[in-house]
Write a protein that holds these residues in place. Structure first.
Motif, mmCIF file in Angstrom:
data_model
loop_
_atom_site.group_PDB
_atom_site.id
_atom_site.type_symbol
_atom_site.label_atom_id
_atom_site.label_comp_id
_atom_site.label_asym_id
_atom_site.label_seq_id
_atom_site.Cartn_x
_atom_site.Cartn_y
_atom_site.Cartn_z
ATOM 1 N N SER A 44 2.969 3.836 -6.520
ATOM 2 C CA SER A 44 3.395 3.809 -5.113
ATOM 3 C C SER A 44 2.638 2.791 -4.275
ATOM 4 O O SER A 44 3.059 2.479 -3.167
ATOM 5 N N ALA A 45 1.533 2.240 -4.775
ATOM 6 C CA ALA A 45 0.720 1.311 -3.979
ATOM 7 C C ALA A 45 1.510 0.071 -3.580
ATOM 8 O O ALA A 45 1.479 -0.346 -2.418
ATOM 9 N N ALA A 46 2.222 -0.525 -4.518
ATOM 10 C CA ALA A 46 2.986 -1.742 -4.207
ATOM 11 C C ALA A 46 4.054 -1.464 -3.164
ATOM 12 O O ALA A 46 4.256 -2.259 -2.237
ATOM 13 N N ARG A 47 4.714 -0.330 -3.273
ATOM 14 C CA ARG A 47 5.776 0.010 -2.315
ATOM 15 C C ARG A 47 5.198 0.239 -0.918
ATOM 16 O O ARG A 47 5.724 -0.257 0.079
ATOM 17 N N VAL A 48 4.105 0.996 -0.835
ATOM 18 C CA VAL A 48 3.489 1.289 0.462
ATOM 19 C C VAL A 48 2.977 0.010 1.117
ATOM 20 O O VAL A 48 3.198 -0.225 2.318
ATOM 21 N N SER B 127 4.017 -3.044 0.560
ATOM 22 C CA SER B 127 5.168 -3.869 0.935
ATOM 23 C C SER B 127 5.773 -3.400 2.249
ATOM 24 O O SER B 127 6.100 -4.211 3.118
ATOM 25 N N ILE B 128 5.901 -2.102 2.400
ATOM 26 C CA ILE B 128 6.444 -1.546 3.649
ATOM 27 C C ILE B 128 5.511 -1.863 4.813
ATOM 28 O O ILE B 128 5.968 -2.256 5.897
ATOM 29 N N ALA B 129 4.201 -1.746 4.607
ATOM 30 C CA ALA B 129 3.236 -2.045 5.670
ATOM 31 C C ALA B 129 3.322 -3.507 6.098
ATOM 32 O O ALA B 129 3.282 -3.819 7.297
ATOM 33 N N VAL B 130 3.469 -4.410 5.139
ATOM 34 C CA VAL B 130 3.582 -5.839 5.458
ATOM 35 C C VAL B 130 4.872 -6.112 6.224
ATOM 36 O O VAL B 130 4.872 -6.834 7.232
ATOM 37 N N ILE B 131 5.981 -5.529 5.784
ATOM 38 C CA ILE B 131 7.261 -5.763 6.447
ATOM 39 C C ILE B 131 7.248 -5.207 7.867
ATOM 40 O O ILE B 131 7.711 -5.863 8.808
ATOM 41 N N VAL B 132 6.696 -4.010 8.048
ATOM 42 C CA VAL B 132 6.647 -3.402 9.388
ATOM 43 C C VAL B 132 5.773 -4.231 10.322
ATOM 44 O O VAL B 132 6.169 -4.540 11.451
ATOM 45 N N SER B 133 4.581 -4.618 9.860
ATOM 46 C CA SER B 133 3.699 -5.394 10.738
ATOM 47 C C SER B 133 4.277 -6.773 11.040
ATOM 48 O O SER B 133 4.160 -7.277 12.159
ATOM 49 N N ALA B 134 4.930 -7.391 10.059
ATOM 50 C CA ALA B 134 5.562 -8.690 10.307
ATOM 51 C C ALA B 134 6.714 -8.554 11.293
ATOM 52 O O ALA B 134 6.908 -9.417 12.162
ATOM 53 N N THR B 135 7.471 -7.470 11.188
ATOM 54 C CA THR B 135 8.594 -7.240 12.090
ATOM 55 C C THR B 135 8.118 -7.001 13.525
ATOM 56 O O THR B 135 8.773 -7.422 14.481
ATOM 57 N N LEU B 136 6.974 -6.364 13.681
ATOM 58 C CA LEU B 136 6.452 -6.068 15.016
ATOM 59 C C LEU B 136 5.734 -7.253 15.669
ATOM 60 O O LEU B 136 5.414 -7.204 16.851
ATOM 61 N N THR B 137 5.507 -8.320 14.916
ATOM 62 C CA THR B 137 4.773 -9.467 15.444
ATOM 63 C C THR B 137 5.495 -10.125 16.618
ATOM 64 O O THR B 137 4.897 -10.363 17.665
ATOM 65 N N VAL B 138 6.749 -10.449 16.450
ATOM 66 C CA VAL B 138 7.487 -11.151 17.513
ATOM 67 C C VAL B 138 7.648 -10.280 18.766
ATOM 68 O O VAL B 138 7.338 -10.738 19.874
ATOM 69 N N PRO B 139 8.098 -9.022 18.646
ATOM 70 C CA PRO B 139 8.168 -8.203 19.866
ATOM 71 C C PRO B 139 6.798 -8.028 20.531
ATOM 72 O O PRO B 139 6.702 -8.032 21.752
ATOM 73 N N GLY B 140 5.743 -7.896 19.734
ATOM 74 C CA GLY B 140 4.401 -7.765 20.298
ATOM 75 C C GLY B 140 3.986 -9.008 21.061
ATOM 76 O O GLY B 140 3.411 -8.930 22.150
ATOM 77 N N THR C 179 -7.830 -2.238 5.027
ATOM 78 C CA THR C 179 -6.753 -1.268 4.827
ATOM 79 C C THR C 179 -6.051 -1.505 3.496
ATOM 80 O O THR C 179 -5.764 -0.562 2.760
ATOM 81 N N SER C 180 -5.797 -2.772 3.190
ATOM 82 C CA SER C 180 -5.145 -3.098 1.927
ATOM 83 C C SER C 180 -5.988 -2.662 0.734
ATOM 84 O O SER C 180 -5.491 -2.038 -0.205
ATOM 85 N N PHE C 181 -7.281 -2.993 0.760
ATOM 86 C CA PHE C 181 -8.162 -2.606 -0.348
ATOM 87 C C PHE C 181 -8.281 -1.090 -0.457
ATOM 88 O O PHE C 181 -8.297 -0.535 -1.548
ATOM 89 N N LEU C 182 -8.350 -0.426 0.679
ATOM 90 C CA LEU C 182 -8.465 1.031 0.682
ATOM 91 C C LEU C 182 -7.212 1.675 0.085
ATOM 92 O O LEU C 182 -7.307 2.563 -0.772
ATOM 93 N N LEU C 183 -6.045 1.217 0.513
ATOM 94 C CA LEU C 183 -4.799 1.771 -0.013
ATOM 95 C C LEU C 183 -4.655 1.497 -1.509
ATOM 96 O O LEU C 183 -4.209 2.362 -2.266
ATOM 97 N N GLN C 184 -5.045 0.308 -1.944
ATOM 98 C CA GLN C 184 -4.954 -0.015 -3.366
ATOM 99 C C GLN C 184 -5.899 0.848 -4.199
ATOM 100 O O GLN C 184 -5.623 1.128 -5.367
ATOM 101 N N SER C 185 -6.997 1.267 -3.601
ATOM 102 C CA SER C 185 -7.969 2.083 -4.325
ATOM 103 C C SER C 185 -7.545 3.542 -4.438
ATOM 104 O O SER C 185 -7.822 4.184 -5.445
#
Length: 102
Positions: free
Chosen positions: A69-73, A75-88, A57-63
């Motif tokens: 906008s790639a860095a922002r997107v 970064s948001i994906a990393v923050i969202v997935s990291a935030t969902l780790t503990v509740p998951g 997914t990371s390589f695809l989005l970067q391509s």
């Protein structure tokens, strides 16, 4: 001799190694605890699939995303997935405890 990076490159690799060692050890321990005994092979396959899917997914989005906008997107994906780790993880533990007592 690279004047741009200098000793900072060594520090970057040391910090990356320390971070990865903590992540890998803890991540595998959580998967081993979540998928005990005969479920271990499937659990570690799941672990590898998740990591591979994240890289893909990371390589695809970067391509395909514009550079601006790639860095922002990502970064948001990393923050969202990291935030969902503990509740998951807490949700899975709750489901596992219900299975044990049912």
């Amino acid at each position: 001799d690279n004047q741009f990076w200098g000793p900072s490159l060594v520090l970057l690799y040391v910090l990356q190694g320390l971070g990865r060692s903590v992540y890998e050890g803890t991540n595998r321990a959580v998967f081993a605890e979540t998928f005990p005994g005969p479920l271990a092979a499937a659990g570690f396959a799941n672990c590898m699939m998740q990591a591979s899917l994240a890289f893909f997914t990371s390589f695809l989005l970067q391509s395909f995303l514009p550079l601006e906008s790639a860095a922002r997107v990502l970064s948001i994906a990393v923050i969202v997935s990291a935030t969902l780790t503990v509740p998951g993880h807490l949700w899975v533990r709750k489901l596992r405890s219900r299975q044990t007592f049912d």
